[in-house]
Scaffold this active site. Structure first.
Site, PDB file in Angstrom:
ATOM      1  N   ASP A   1     100.964 -16.517  25.977  1.00 37.59           N
ATOM      2  CA  ASP A   1     101.185 -17.295  25.057  1.00 37.59           C
ATOM      3  C   ASP A   1     101.481 -16.544  23.678  1.00 37.59           C
ATOM      4  O   ASP A   1     102.108 -17.242  22.845  1.00 37.59           O
ATOM      5  CB  ASP A   1     100.041 -18.495  24.952  1.00 37.59           C
ATOM      6  CG  ASP A   1      98.737 -18.023  24.329  1.00 37.59           C
ATOM      7  OD1 ASP A   1      98.519 -16.702  24.392  1.00 37.59           O
ATOM      8  OD2 ASP A   1      98.008 -18.772  24.009  1.00 37.59           O
TER       9      ASP A   1
ATOM     10  N   GLU B   1      94.166 -11.945  33.668  1.00 35.25           N
ATOM     11  CA  GLU B   1      94.593 -13.181  34.463  1.00 35.25           C
ATOM     12  C   GLU B   1      95.632 -12.882  35.557  1.00 35.25           C
ATOM     13  O   GLU B   1      96.837 -13.702  35.491  1.00 35.25           O
ATOM     14  CB  GLU B   1      94.831 -14.393  33.598  1.00 35.25           C
ATOM     15  CG  GLU B   1      93.663 -14.686  32.869  1.00 35.25           C
ATOM     16  CD  GLU B   1      93.857 -16.086  32.175  1.00 35.25           C
ATOM     17  OE1 GLU B   1      94.887 -16.660  32.175  1.00 35.25           O
ATOM     18  OE2 GLU B   1      92.717 -16.477  31.732  1.00 35.25           O
TER      19      GLU B   1
ATOM     20  N   TYR C   1      88.133 -22.128  31.395  1.00 28.82           N
ATOM     21  CA  TYR C   1      88.219 -23.273  30.262  1.00 28.82           C
ATOM     22  C   TYR C   1      87.800 -24.711  30.659  1.00 28.82           C
ATOM     23  O   TYR C   1      88.592 -25.719  30.526  1.00 28.82           O
ATOM     24  CB  TYR C   1      89.709 -23.178  29.892  1.00 28.82           C
ATOM     25  CG  TYR C   1      90.143 -22.184  29.282  1.00 28.82           C
ATOM     26  CD1 TYR C   1      89.793 -21.969  27.850  1.00 28.82           C
ATOM     27  CD2 TYR C   1      90.645 -20.903  29.537  1.00 28.82           C
ATOM     28  CE1 TYR C   1      90.140 -20.906  26.876  1.00 28.82           C
ATOM     29  CE2 TYR C   1      90.851 -19.732  28.740  1.00 28.82           C
ATOM     30  CZ  TYR C   1      90.692 -19.695  27.598  1.00 28.82           C
ATOM     31  OH  TYR C   1      90.890 -18.779  26.822  1.00 28.82           O
TER      32      TYR C   1
ATOM     33  N   GLU D   1      86.527 -15.307  28.535  1.00 27.75           N
ATOM     34  CA  GLU D   1      87.368 -16.082  27.637  1.00 27.75           C
ATOM     35  C   GLU D   1      86.515 -17.534  27.963  1.00 27.75           C
ATOM     36  O   GLU D   1      86.556 -17.752  28.997  1.00 27.75           O
ATOM     37  CB  GLU D   1      88.569 -16.181  27.823  1.00 27.75           C
ATOM     38  CG  GLU D   1      89.543 -14.899  27.427  1.00 27.75           C
ATOM     39  CD  GLU D   1      91.334 -15.244  27.691  1.00 27.75           C
ATOM     40  OE1 GLU D   1      91.626 -16.468  27.762  1.00 27.75           O
ATOM     41  OE2 GLU D   1      91.925 -14.131  27.873  1.00 27.75           O
TER      42      GLU D   1
HETATM   43  C1  BDP Z   1      94.217 -17.773  28.742  1.00 26.76           C
HETATM   44  C2  BDP Z   1      94.892 -16.471  28.491  1.00 26.76           C
HETATM   45  C3  BDP Z   1      94.971 -16.371  27.021  1.00 26.76           C
HETATM   46  C4  BDP Z   1      95.446 -17.544  26.326  1.00 26.76           C
HETATM   47  C5  BDP Z   1      94.489 -18.638  26.729  1.00 26.76           C
HETATM   48  C6  BDP Z   1      94.574 -20.172  26.121  1.00 26.76           C
HETATM   49  O1  BDP Z   1      94.155 -15.325  28.926  1.00 26.76           O
HETATM   50  O2  BDP Z   1      95.794 -15.096  26.495  1.00 26.76           O
HETATM   51  O3  BDP Z   1      95.670 -17.631  24.950  1.00 26.76           O
HETATM   52  O4  BDP Z   1      94.423 -18.876  27.876  1.00 26.76           O
HETATM   53  O5  BDP Z   1      95.284 -20.888  26.528  1.00 26.76           O
HETATM   54  O6  BDP Z   1      94.699 -17.952  29.902  1.00 26.76           O
HETATM   55  O7  BDP Z   1      94.285 -20.342  24.953  1.00 26.76           O
END
Ligand code: BDP
Length: 599
Positions: free
Chosen positions: A160, A410, A465, A501
């Site tokens: 992204d 990823e 997430y 993350e």
């Molecule tokens: C993850 C990626 C990261 C993105 C993040 C997002 O590792 O680079 O910026 O998602 O969507 O999958 O904020």
């Protein structure tokens, strides 16, 4: 690859500043001969994309040219002369006058050319660099260039963050003697109260090598001779997270009674080890608190900037962060030097982000292609990945702050072919550096059940997430998913787990009394929920929030003003979550909290 440093036998001239600049519309034009056309000038170091008020330059796909005149210091007669680029993103070709002297692919590692035969001490020469920003299935990161009927090129990619490019790091002219130190490797250990220092010094020819270890005050604490050996530092002061201490290994080449070359390599005495489900630094359990970051600032794009470097480390300290990951590419060497000096722990990541074609399936409604195949990411991609890994380890192996290599972000580690692709790379990482653990940041589609490579790595690193892309706005459901997921990984692999993350896009100033995504309260509540779960799962040894700061994304991605998951805004102002993190991280201070402490 040695970082150029001024010593008694080596000199260094910065070529940073304003360079002439031109955009090249040809796909594969002949090398530029003569002065660049036009009147554009660009700053170095900086990405060129945001410098100009011109969308065509910002979105340009292909080559751009940088040029400047350089005078060789007149005292350099008889020396070898080099031009070194800390980064040309993503590929660079260097010309002295009209002669091509170096080509390099890979936008985040340095390269240099011996230009002695092309220049004269005291004389000026024209230095021209072509920089290509194109990403293909054999570059890291990968991407695809398409050409429309009108001949216009467009770039797509599988990550992204914006594809910033150019001379994003410093450029140097430096001298060194013909018979010189080519490389220094330092590996440290702890033996009672002593520090052990295994060193290897390679030289450009047969040479008498002498090494001396100096402490931080400059006092000599160990000496040795020969190209390799073990030194002992009695009563060594260890490099510790938050309490750094650096020595210098001064390598010298002696000829008769004279020192013909001298190079100081800073290092810290410390050990790193994964034992059971613990991550040990100097034999003590370490709990990672911090962020995934980006090299991203207004106007400069990915260009290195010392002011932001200093400020970002101040903010890490303010927040109680003890570590970060160089998501999603190797950062400037200045960043790692700073981390060494300030006791911040680094997970050093390659530029392999986006080895995952599943991410293109969703929004287009098309079935995803297999990620690993001869037509997609195959042998050639892996060869590029291996070459990049070699360059990364060669550059960063002596940094005390670097405690683990992260080979990819990823990738489709759950797809067929993942094991065949990664197993040789993981072995290569261990061969290049037997002292540091190896990991991969794992995508949410890869579960403890379908992942094909987690048994090969030392630490399970998860990007998750829940509460954002999955169970959006439903923190109770997210909490259940998260705990189930973490316990499944911990139970199956019995390795330490780091959440590399987790986070939520957040607009500063957006507020709600409900669990409303995008509000400052939601970011804070989501992070607090993750922390409760981490504290309940003993195998979790670290938490890196995504992201330290908001960052620019490509136009093709559905975002408003970039990725807003920063705990700080792009100009480094804190969102509400920053203070909550500060409270937690300063309280726990690098030690895993118990569940009772969270309540
Ligand atoms: C993850 C990626 C990261 C993105 C993040 C997002 O590792 O680079 O910026 O998602 O969507 O999958 O904020």
């Amino acid at each position: 690859m040695l970082k150029p440093r001024p010593t008694a036998t080596r000199e260094l001239v910065s070529l940073d500043g304003i360079w002439r600049f031109a955009v090249d519309d040809e796909a594969e034009a002949a090398p530029w001969s003569g002065p660049l056309p036009g009147t554009l000038e660009a700053a170095v170091p900086a990405s060129y994309n945001d410098l100009f008020a011109d969308q065509a330059i910002r979105d340009h796909v292909g080559r751009v040219w940088y040029q400047r005149d350089v005078r060789v210091p007149r005292g350099w007669a008889g020396e070898r002369i080099f031009v070194r680029l800390d980064a040309a993103t993503h590929a660079g070709s260097v010309y002295i006058g009209d002669a091509l002297v170096a080509e390099h692919t890979g936008g985040h590692t340095p390269f240099e050319a011996d230009i002695t035969g092309h220049v004269e001490a005291g004389e000026a020469f024209r230095l021209t660099v072509a920089v290509d920003n194109r990403l293909t299935d054999t570059t890291l990161p990968p991407g695809t260039v398409t050409v429309a009927q009108d001949g216009c090129r467009a770039q797509t990619y599988l990550h992204d963050f914006y594809n910033y490019a150019g001379l994003t790091r410093s450029v140097w002219l430096h001298s060194a003697p013909a018979l010189r130190i080519a490389d220094v490797t330092v590996v440290t250990g702890v033996d009672g109260t002593a520090g052990t220092v295994d060193y290897t010094v390679t030289t450009t020819g047969d040479a008498d090598v002498v090494v001396r270890v100096l402490d931080a005050a400059g006092a000599e604490v160990a000496t040795g001779a020969g190209p390799a050996g073990r030194l002992r530092i009695a009563d060594a002061t260890l490099w510790r997270p938050g309490a750094p201490y650096l020595y210098d290994l001064v390598a010298e080449v002696h000829d008769g009674g004279t020192v013909v070359d001298s190079y100081p390599q800073p290092f810290g005495v410390r050990t790193v080890e994964v034992r059971g489900t613990e991550f040990l630094i100097n034999g003590e359990p370490f709990y990672f608190t911090g962020f995934g970051k980006h090299e991203d600032t207004p106007v400069r794009g990915r260009g290195h900037d010392d002011a932001y470097l200093v400020h970002d480390f101040q903010l890490l300290d303010w927040a109680g962060a003890n570590s970060f990951r160089t998501s999603h590419y190797p950062y400037a060497e200045e960043v790692l030097d700073f981390a060494d000096r300030h006791g911040i722990v680094v997970i050093d990541e390659t530029a392999a982000v986006g080895l995952n074609l599943a991410v293109t399936g969703g929004l287009t409604g098309q079935g995803a292609q297999p990620t690993f195949s001869p037509e997609t990411f195959g042998e050639q991609t892996r060869a590029a990945h291996a070459a990049h890994l070699r360059e990364l380890v060669a550059r960063d192996k002596n940094h005390a702050s670097v405690v683990m290599w992260c080979l990819a972000n990823e990738p489709a580690s759950h797809e067929p072919g993942a094991r065949e692709y990664f197993e040789p790379l993981i072995s290569l990482a261990r061969e290049l550096d037997p002292t540091r653990p190896v990991t991969i940041a794992t995508v949410i589609f890869a579960t403890s059940e379908n992942d094909r490579i987690a048994d090969l790595i030392d630490v399970v690193c998860l990007n998750r997430y829940y509460g954002w892309y999955v169970a959006t706005g439903d923190l109770a459901a997210a909490e259940a998913y998260l705990e189930q997921d973490l316990r499944a990984w911990a139970g199956k692999f019995a390795k330490p787990v780091i959440m590399t993350e987790y986070g939520a896009d957040t607009l500063p100033g957006a507020h709600s009394i409900w669990d409303a995504p995008w509000t400052e309260e939601y970011q804070q509540a989501l992070l607090a929920m993750y922390h409760r779960v981490f504290d309940r799962v003993p195998e979790v040894v670290g938490e890196h929030v995504w992201n330290f700061a908001d960052f620019q994304t490509s136009n093709g991605i559905h975002r408003v003003e970039g990725n807003r998951k920063g705990v700080f805004t792009r100009d480094r102002r804190p969102k509400a979550a920053a203070r909550a993190l500060r409270e937690r991280w300063r309280r726990i201070g690098g030690r895993k909290p118990t569940s009772e402490e969270t309540q």
